[in-house]
Scaffold this motif. Sequence first.
Motif, PDB file in Angstrom:
ATOM      1  N   UNK A 143       0.856  -1.179   0.000  1.00 38.63           N
ATOM      2  CA  UNK A 143       0.000   0.000   0.000  1.00 38.63           C
ATOM      3  C   UNK A 143       0.898   1.237   0.000  1.00 38.63           C
ATOM      4  N   UNK A 144       0.879   1.987  -1.109  1.00 36.93           N
ATOM      5  CA  UNK A 144       1.776   3.121  -1.255  1.00 36.93           C
ATOM      6  C   UNK A 144       1.023   4.345  -1.754  1.00 36.93           C
ATOM      7  N   UNK A 145       1.457   5.510  -1.303  1.00 36.05           N
ATOM      8  CA  UNK A 145       0.961   6.773  -1.848  1.00 36.05           C
ATOM      9  C   UNK A 145       1.978   7.255  -2.881  1.00 36.05           C
ATOM     10  N   UNK A 146       1.562   7.312  -4.145  1.00 39.66           N
ATOM     11  CA  UNK A 146       2.467   7.654  -5.225  1.00 39.66           C
ATOM     12  C   UNK A 146       1.843   8.708  -6.138  1.00 39.66           C
ATOM     13  N   UNK A 219      -3.411   6.672  -3.558  1.00 45.28           N
ATOM     14  CA  UNK A 219      -3.066   5.499  -2.775  1.00 45.28           C
ATOM     15  C   UNK A 219      -3.211   4.277  -3.667  1.00 45.28           C
ATOM     16  N   UNK A 220      -2.132   3.514  -3.795  1.00 43.00           N
ATOM     17  CA  UNK A 220      -2.127   2.385  -4.718  1.00 43.00           C
ATOM     18  C   UNK A 220      -1.874   1.075  -3.983  1.00 43.00           C
ATOM     19  N   UNK A 221      -2.532   0.031  -4.462  1.00 42.40           N
ATOM     20  CA  UNK A 221      -2.306  -1.317  -3.954  1.00 42.40           C
ATOM     21  C   UNK A 221      -1.563  -2.093  -5.043  1.00 42.40           C
ATOM     22  N   UNK A 222      -0.353  -2.485  -4.731  1.00 44.98           N
ATOM     23  CA  UNK A 222       0.499  -3.162  -5.710  1.00 44.98           C
ATOM     24  C   UNK A 222       0.792  -4.578  -5.226  1.00 44.98           C
ATOM     25  N   UNK A 223       0.512  -5.553  -6.059  1.00 48.09           N
ATOM     26  CA  UNK A 223       0.786  -6.950  -5.713  1.00 48.09           C
ATOM     27  C   UNK A 223       2.225  -7.289  -6.086  1.00 48.09           C
ATOM     28  N   UNK A 224       2.920  -7.887  -5.135  1.00 43.99           N
ATOM     29  CA  UNK A 224       4.312  -8.282  -5.345  1.00 43.99           C
ATOM     30  C   UNK A 224       4.429  -9.790  -5.220  1.00 43.99           C
ATOM     31  N   UNK A 225       4.864 -10.446  -6.272  1.00 43.70           N
ATOM     32  CA  UNK A 225       5.115 -11.883  -6.239  1.00 43.70           C
ATOM     33  C   UNK A 225       6.536 -12.132  -5.747  1.00 43.70           C
ATOM     34  N   UNK A 226       6.651 -12.756  -4.595  1.00 44.34           N
ATOM     35  CA  UNK A 226       7.952 -13.065  -4.005  1.00 44.34           C
ATOM     36  C   UNK A 226       8.323 -14.494  -4.392  1.00 44.34           C
ATOM     37  N   UNK A 227       9.417 -14.702  -5.112  1.00 39.48           N
ATOM     38  CA  UNK A 227       9.768 -16.055  -5.553  1.00 39.48           C
ATOM     39  C   UNK A 227      10.252 -16.929  -4.408  1.00 39.48           C
TER      40      UNK A 227
END
Length: 364
Positions: A143-146, A219-227
């Motif tokens: 969750x980031x404000x960009x 405010x953005x919700x960004x999905x991060x795939x962690x290998x």
Amino acid sequence: MSKRDYYEVLGVNKDASADEIKKAFRKAAVEHHPDRGGDEAKFKEVNEAYEVLKDPSKKQRYDQFGHAGVGGNGGSPFGGGFGGQGQNVNFDFGDLGLGDIFSSFFGGGAAGGRPREARGRDVETSATISFEDAIFGTEIDLQLNLQDTCDHCKGKTVEPGYELKKCDTCDGQGQVMSVTRTVFGNIQQATICPTCKGSGKVPEKVCSVCHGKGTESKKQSIKLNVPAGIDDGATIRLRERGEAVANGPKGDLYVNLRVKPHKHFTREGDLILSEEHIDFVQASLGAEIDVQTVDGAIRMKVPAGTQSGADFKLSGHGVPHIKGDSRGPHIVTIVVDTPTKLNKKQQELLKEFNQAGGKSSFWA
């Protein structure tokens, strides 16, 4: 005031090769250039020294007779000192990567060149994951404000219904020319247009929401795939998921990962390490024990006579290799616990056992 030795000025030895002299000159010229806040006197001195030492015949005369052997002006490339009017001076900076630096001083590169396309700001953030998530991989939400593209003008900076027009300041070139008086003479220099910021166009009417900025804070919700197999301290780069900019690509997002320590396991590269405690009877007679792994409990055989500190390998139960399908091993270290509180009967049995087998045979 006496002149300094030219070799000292460039920071080279007298037996330096032509290539070494050239590299030393380039380094010193960048360091002392007045446009970068350097000392103009030292910059002149560097150029004077190089003009002599780069020429084999002048260098030979200088080595033999000193400054007197190269004339009153020291071989200056400007013939009579610095400050002459209107000279056109070109330098060959070769492949040392200084072209971009000096192009900013002397006009911005090839004729007709346009400024680089604007690009959004890179963003750095951090995230913490569990030990198990680092082993098996996971997906997390950031969750980031960009600064994101303005929804109203779609990042074009212009109010919908209006167009972009040619910038009057730079006549649509994206850069403006100026003449700067330097130690080289009058130098024509190209700089990014302050009105259009290098785009060559300006809005007929600026966006009423972002006021011509082309972006707005969201405010953005960004999905991060962690290998699977990611390690503590690793950084994942998400291209063009950073901040937006008007009429250009977004910057990148860098996510620094932290892995929480585990109460039972530790990690070394592709190894998972743990300890299992057994009593001295199990160590002496052998036993089967349940060993905890990241894959769950596994039954492991401990052979008779196992000593404290012995390691056993469980293949394929360690850390997955990010660039492959295999996994490292899980190393189990056995710790033999010596009882500290024995009742009277236990003490008597141990004494009998020791006497029956002999002390040396029992502790062998």
